[in-house]
Each structure stands twice: as structure tokens, then as C-alpha cells.
Design a protein around this motif. Sequence first.
Motif, PDB file in Angstrom:
ATOM      1  N   THR A  53     -33.516  13.667  29.251  1.00 16.16           N
ATOM      2  CA  THR A  53     -34.102  13.903  27.933  1.00 16.16           C
ATOM      3  C   THR A  53     -33.076  14.544  27.024  1.00 16.16           C
ATOM      4  N   MET A  54     -33.046  14.109  25.765  1.00 12.71           N
ATOM      5  CA  MET A  54     -32.054  14.575  24.795  1.00 12.71           C
ATOM      6  C   MET A  54     -32.738  14.830  23.455  1.00 12.71           C
ATOM      7  N   PRO A  55     -33.273  16.024  23.235  1.00 13.93           N
ATOM      8  CA  PRO A  55     -33.883  16.359  21.942  1.00 13.93           C
ATOM      9  C   PRO A  55     -32.846  16.934  20.988  1.00 13.93           C
ATOM     10  N   GLY A  56     -33.173  16.944  19.712  1.00 12.31           N
ATOM     11  CA  GLY A  56     -32.252  17.550  18.759  1.00 12.31           C
ATOM     12  C   GLY A  56     -32.814  17.597  17.362  1.00 12.31           C
ATOM     13  N   TYR A  57     -32.119  18.344  16.523  1.00 12.40           N
ATOM     14  CA  TYR A  57     -32.453  18.444  15.101  1.00 12.40           C
ATOM     15  C   TYR A  57     -31.167  18.254  14.311  1.00 12.40           C
ATOM     16  N   VAL A  58     -31.204  17.374  13.313  1.00 14.48           N
ATOM     17  CA  VAL A  58     -30.032  17.034  12.513  1.00 14.48           C
ATOM     18  C   VAL A  58     -30.281  17.399  11.065  1.00 14.48           C
ATOM     19  N   ALA A  64     -31.953  12.470   8.797  1.00 19.56           N
ATOM     20  CA  ALA A  64     -32.007  13.835   9.296  1.00 19.56           C
ATOM     21  C   ALA A  64     -33.419  14.205   9.704  1.00 19.56           C
ATOM     22  N   GLY A  65     -33.500  15.139  10.653  1.00 13.13           N
ATOM     23  CA  GLY A  65     -34.789  15.624  11.123  1.00 13.13           C
ATOM     24  C   GLY A  65     -34.787  15.759  12.630  1.00 13.13           C
ATOM     25  N   TYR A  66     -35.977  15.875  13.195  1.00 12.43           N
ATOM     26  CA  TYR A  66     -36.124  15.994  14.644  1.00 12.43           C
ATOM     27  C   TYR A  66     -36.129  14.621  15.301  1.00 12.43           C
ATOM     28  N   GLY A  67     -35.613  14.575  16.528  1.00 14.76           N
ATOM     29  CA  GLY A  67     -35.649  13.339  17.283  1.00 14.76           C
ATOM     30  C   GLY A  67     -35.507  13.610  18.766  1.00 14.76           C
ATOM     31  N   PRO A  94     -39.141  14.634   8.719  1.00 16.42           N
ATOM     32  CA  PRO A  94     -38.561  15.974   8.609  1.00 16.42           C
ATOM     33  C   PRO A  94     -39.451  16.970   7.889  1.00 16.42           C
ATOM     34  N   ASP A  95     -40.384  16.495   7.040  1.00 12.68           N
ATOM     35  CA  ASP A  95     -41.264  17.407   6.301  1.00 12.68           C
ATOM     36  C   ASP A  95     -42.539  17.737   7.063  1.00 12.68           C
ATOM     37  N   THR A  96     -43.154  16.716   7.642  1.00 12.47           N
ATOM     38  CA  THR A  96     -44.472  16.917   8.254  1.00 12.47           C
ATOM     39  C   THR A  96     -44.445  16.967   9.780  1.00 12.47           C
TER      40      THR A  96
END
Length: 328
Positions: A53-58, A64-67, A94-96
Amino acid sequence: MLLIDRATVRQVYPMNRAIEVMAEAMRRYSGGLVDQPLRTILRPESDSGLLGTMPGYVQGEELAGYGLKAMVLKPENPARGLDLHIGIVMVFDPDTGVPVAMMDAGAVTAIRTAAVSAVAADALARPDAGDLAVLGSGVQARSHLEAMRLVRPLRRVRAWSRTAENAQAYREWAAKKLDIEVELVATPAEALAGADLVCTTTSTKEPIVEAADLAPGAHLNAAGASFADHRELSSEAVARSTFFVDSRQSAESESGDLRAPLAEGLVGPDHIAAELGEVLLGDHPGRRAAEEITIYKSLGLGVQDIMSGFAIAEAAQAQGHGHRFTLD
């Protein structure tokens, strides 16, 4: 949320677009605009596979955003006619935080890995490089050939594979899909002889690249052997090179190609010259001499999947592709 299958990923995310996105991904990572932990690997003793698993925030004005990428590796899959890696990439508004899209991770990985190697080759290979050696004949060998031709004119291509049948299929694919003639050779050394551009794309645990086989001035993209107990490069080959990585943290923790020569004392902790993103940002000059051997060790980063995921989702939506799924 859009559900995007493998064929759609490939349709809406051409390699030239992926190269642009991956260059920006590496700049953002090395520029401190990405929050991501080391990938988590789950290896149950009762199963032959693993889950990564590879989560991140850009951060950024776009893509851009979470993924998140989640992939299962099943060694038995190729014999079943399935990919070795099976999984999904998800990106979130990214907003909601609402899920924007979920897509086939195998297709994303195939494209983005080769695209990053193309970014590295463009930044680090000699301008006149074009004698390409490909070690491997699978999915990544195919996508790397597609990517390399976009950053350097290829005057010769040689390929080696452990399996003659797979090598022949690779040769036929290259001729049909890319109009590129591939010479098949019997050993890695034959492929590497005189090559100034090299892509290694195997899952071997034992080195297949020896220092003596690397030509002066060669650039090598080491895209296979993605685990600490796998190696494509001999310790002497790593020691002889100027060594670049996607992430210092990942390479020091997960790269068997780096950890082995470190343990043997052939290189020190400072052997990593720079991250690729640092070269792209101008913080490191990259190649310093025509005869220098450069290696880019690619392990794969969540930011690459996340920014690819956003780019694919945007393109699919704009072109009317994908299947819309409501969570309500």
C-alpha cells in the motif's frame, strides 16, 4: 466516482503526457511538496503473495490531493495469464475528500514507471545516447522501449530475456507496435556491450549487470528488483557509477541494489549523488562527464501513482470515458 479500466488508462494517458506528469512529480517530491510514508508491505507466512500500500498527499495547483495505490503481487499469476501485480489506484477530491476515481493499478504502474525512467534518461544520459539494451521482456520492458524512443533517437536496440519464447514475443511486439527492430541476444553481457542507454526490468534476486559489462558513458535505468532482497546490479557496478534515486529514504530502506554494496563496504552512505527531482530542480548538475556511468535506481513512489491518477481521471472525464459509480 469514475471506474477506469486498463484499456481506458492506456487510452487517456499516453506516454508523452506521462513523462510530463512524472517530471513534475519528481520535482514536487524533492521540493518537499509531498507527504508520504514508506510503502507498507504485508507478507503473510501462509500465502505466496504480498500486499503493498502506498498512500500520500500531494500539494500543488493541479494534479494534487490525497491518493492511494494498493497492489497484490501473486507469483502464480503469469502462469494463469494474469499480471504479476494486481490492484487499484484511487484519488480523492482535494476539497471534500470524496473519491474522484478508481482505476487499474497495473496499467498505471506500467506507464508511470517507464515515464520516470524516460525523465531520468533525458536528464542523465548523454545527448547522443541511442544504443539501447533492455534486460527483460515483460510489461516493463515494453513500456520502457516505448518511453526511451521519446527522449532519445534509438539507432540500435538489443534485448535479453531468460525465456526465449518471451524474448521472441517482445521482438514481434516491438516490430508491430513501434516499428522498431530488436536484436535478441543470449546473455546480458551481449546486450550491454557498447550500449550507452540501458533499462533493466526484471524481478531477479541475483545480479545480472556486471561492472565490466557497462560501457563508459552509459546511463542505466534500474527499474526492476523493487525489494530489499532483490538485485539486478552487482555491487561493483553500483560502486563504479554515479548513483541517482527517486527517493533517498526509499533507496536506503528498500533497494537491494544499494544495500548490498553498502553492507560489503564498497560504497559509503553518501554514495547517492542526488534524487532525480533534485537534478530537475537544478540542485545537482547530474552527469558531469561524457565517460561517467550514471545509474538511476527506481523503486516507485506513491506521488507517481497519485499524480498519474489525477491526470487519468481528468482526461477520462474530459473525454467521456470511464463508468460513473455513486457511493450514496
